[in-house]
Design a protein around this motif. Structure first.
Motif, PDB file in Angstrom:
ATOM      1  N   SER A   6       0.954  -1.176  -0.063  1.00  0.00           N
ATOM      2  CA  SER A   6      -0.179  -0.206   0.167  1.00  0.00           C
ATOM      3  C   SER A   6       0.917   1.201  -0.048  1.00  0.00           C
ATOM      4  O   SER A   6       1.961   1.365   0.327  1.00  0.00           O
ATOM      5  CB  SER A   6      -0.989  -0.055   1.153  1.00  0.00           C
ATOM      6  OG  SER A   6      -1.711  -1.007   1.390  1.00  0.00           O
ATOM      7  N   PHE A   7       0.483   2.294  -0.484  1.00  0.00           N
ATOM      8  CA  PHE A   7       1.066   3.609  -0.605  1.00  0.00           C
ATOM      9  C   PHE A   7       0.109   4.729   0.046  1.00  0.00           C
ATOM     10  O   PHE A   7      -0.285   5.510  -1.067  1.00  0.00           O
ATOM     11  CB  PHE A   7       1.366   3.672  -2.155  1.00  0.00           C
ATOM     12  CG  PHE A   7       2.502   2.525  -2.629  1.00  0.00           C
ATOM     13  CD1 PHE A   7       3.722   2.712  -2.506  1.00  0.00           C
ATOM     14  CD2 PHE A   7       1.955   1.732  -3.253  1.00  0.00           C
ATOM     15  CE1 PHE A   7       4.652   1.737  -3.092  1.00  0.00           C
ATOM     16  CE2 PHE A   7       2.645   0.707  -3.877  1.00  0.00           C
ATOM     17  CZ  PHE A   7       4.120   0.688  -3.694  1.00  0.00           C
ATOM     18  N   PRO A   8       0.304   4.949   1.277  1.00  0.00           N
ATOM     19  CA  PRO A   8      -0.350   6.026   1.556  1.00  0.00           C
ATOM     20  C   PRO A   8       0.357   7.162   1.486  1.00  0.00           C
ATOM     21  O   PRO A   8       1.662   7.166   2.096  1.00  0.00           O
ATOM     22  CB  PRO A   8      -0.591   5.885   3.126  1.00  0.00           C
ATOM     23  CG  PRO A   8       0.377   4.624   3.482  1.00  0.00           C
ATOM     24  CD  PRO A   8       0.566   3.853   2.217  1.00  0.00           C
ATOM     25  N   SER A   9       0.166   8.479   1.126  1.00  0.00           N
ATOM     26  CA  SER A   9       0.924   9.590   1.142  1.00  0.00           C
ATOM     27  C   SER A   9       0.225  10.774   1.728  1.00  0.00           C
ATOM     28  O   SER A   9      -0.641  10.846   1.568  1.00  0.00           O
ATOM     29  CB  SER A   9       1.550   9.804  -0.210  1.00  0.00           C
ATOM     30  OG  SER A   9       0.823  10.159  -1.104  1.00  0.00           O
ATOM     31  N   ALA A  10       1.075  11.701   2.369  1.00  0.00           N
ATOM     32  CA  ALA A  10       0.679  12.907   2.839  1.00  0.00           C
ATOM     33  C   ALA A  10       0.364  14.134   2.033  1.00  0.00           C
ATOM     34  O   ALA A  10      -0.261  14.959   2.156  1.00  0.00           O
ATOM     35  CB  ALA A  10       1.720  13.638   4.074  1.00  0.00           C
ATOM     36  N   GLY A  11       0.523  13.852   0.582  1.00  0.00           N
ATOM     37  CA  GLY A  11       0.214  14.531  -0.658  1.00  0.00           C
ATOM     38  C   GLY A  11       1.112  16.046  -0.810  1.00  0.00           C
ATOM     39  O   GLY A  11       1.124  16.599  -1.582  1.00  0.00           O
ATOM     40  N   HIS A  12       1.768  16.702   0.458  1.00  0.00           N
ATOM     41  CA  HIS A  12       2.450  17.432   0.486  1.00  0.00           C
ATOM     42  C   HIS A  12       3.530  17.407   1.302  1.00  0.00           C
ATOM     43  O   HIS A  12       3.776  16.395   1.904  1.00  0.00           O
ATOM     44  CB  HIS A  12       1.774  18.765   0.753  1.00  0.00           C
ATOM     45  CG  HIS A  12       0.612  19.426   0.063  1.00  0.00           C
ATOM     46  ND1 HIS A  12       1.099  20.250  -1.113  1.00  0.00           N
ATOM     47  CD2 HIS A  12      -0.765  19.020  -0.102  1.00  0.00           C
ATOM     48  CE1 HIS A  12      -0.178  20.486  -1.655  1.00  0.00           C
ATOM     49  NE2 HIS A  12      -1.244  19.652  -1.063  1.00  0.00           N
ATOM     50  N   HIS A  13       4.720  18.350   1.253  1.00  0.00           N
ATOM     51  CA  HIS A  13       5.864  18.115   1.720  1.00  0.00           C
ATOM     52  C   HIS A  13       6.339  19.434   2.532  1.00  0.00           C
ATOM     53  O   HIS A  13       5.643  20.559   2.441  1.00  0.00           O
ATOM     54  CB  HIS A  13       6.935  17.644   0.822  1.00  0.00           C
ATOM     55  CG  HIS A  13       7.085  18.556  -0.210  1.00  0.00           C
ATOM     56  ND1 HIS A  13       8.043  19.618  -0.262  1.00  0.00           N
ATOM     57  CD2 HIS A  13       6.559  18.341  -1.455  1.00  0.00           C
ATOM     58  CE1 HIS A  13       7.842  20.219  -1.625  1.00  0.00           C
ATOM     59  NE2 HIS A  13       6.979  19.540  -2.366  1.00  0.00           N
ATOM     60  N   GLU A  14       7.517  19.357   3.404  1.00  0.00           N
ATOM     61  CA  GLU A  14       8.106  20.351   3.901  1.00  0.00           C
ATOM     62  C   GLU A  14       8.296  21.690   3.398  1.00  0.00           C
ATOM     63  O   GLU A  14       7.978  22.804   3.890  1.00  0.00           O
ATOM     64  CB  GLU A  14       9.392  20.097   4.450  1.00  0.00           C
ATOM     65  CG  GLU A  14       9.440  18.914   5.825  1.00  0.00           C
ATOM     66  CD  GLU A  14      10.781  18.472   6.011  1.00  0.00           C
ATOM     67  OE1 GLU A  14      11.588  18.544   5.215  1.00  0.00           O
ATOM     68  OE2 GLU A  14      10.758  17.937   6.977  1.00  0.00           O
TER      69      GLU A  14
END
Length: 180
Positions: A6-14
């Motif tokens: 599975s590939f959950p991602s926060a969508g944005h970064h620092e």
């Protein structure tokens, strides 16, 4: 057989905080949600790979190698007028049945948990960007717009229900992973 992933991602970064509102940023909120999800996935023994806070979306998308049967879930929050509210799920314009079914089930479940308005499942071409690269990777893929960061009530609900939301989203990752 491919390894379940599975590939959950926060969508944005620092360096790209995403939307800003209600005293927070999209990156902070979705990072918190993604981290809760990865704790659950680890405890369940589920395999996953996620974005790193310093990675741009293009670096993350270039690094991951989902295959048919894997599941991608990109986490976001909308922004708009203070009165705008609700949950939207975005899929590729060429979404297959698994992506469409996961999108609908995820939307219905999140609307039930949060009691926020269901804004529907939409195609990427209906978004301001018109295309969303991560939705075109192999596997089942959805982008979750979990409320409006500019709506104080949406954010109260988000923080109040974050643990239940995280568990539910992990259930969706597991259910739609065809490589298990």
């Amino acid at each position: 057989m491919a390894q379940e992933m599975s590939f959950p991602s926060a969508g944005h970064h620092e360096k790209d905080s995403g939307a800003v509102g209600s005293g927070s940023t999209e990156f902070i909120n979705m990072n918190l949600l993604r981290n809760k999800m990865t704790e659950i996935l680890k405890a369940r023994g589920q395999k996953f790979e996620t974005d790193l806070n310093h990675e741009t979306n293009s670096i993350y998308q270039g690094r991951i190698k989902p295959v048919k049967g894997d599941v991608i879930m990109d986490l976001h929050q909308d922004a708009g007028p203070e009165s705008a509210t609700g949950i939207t799920i975005v899929v590729s314009d060429n979404a297959g049945p698994d992506s469409l079914n996961m999108a609908k089930e995820t939307l219905d479940g999140l609307a039930r948990i949060t009691r926020l308005k269901s804004r529907g499942v939409i195609k990427a071409s209906m978004t301001p960007r018109k295309t969303i690269g991560i939705l075109n990777k192999a596997g089942t893929a959805i982008l979750v717009e979990l409320g409006f960061i500019t709506n104080k009530n949406d954010m109260i609900v988000f923080y109040d229900k974050i643990d239940e939301i995280a568990c539910f989203l992990c259930d969706m990752l597991y259910k739609y992973d065809k490589n298990k």
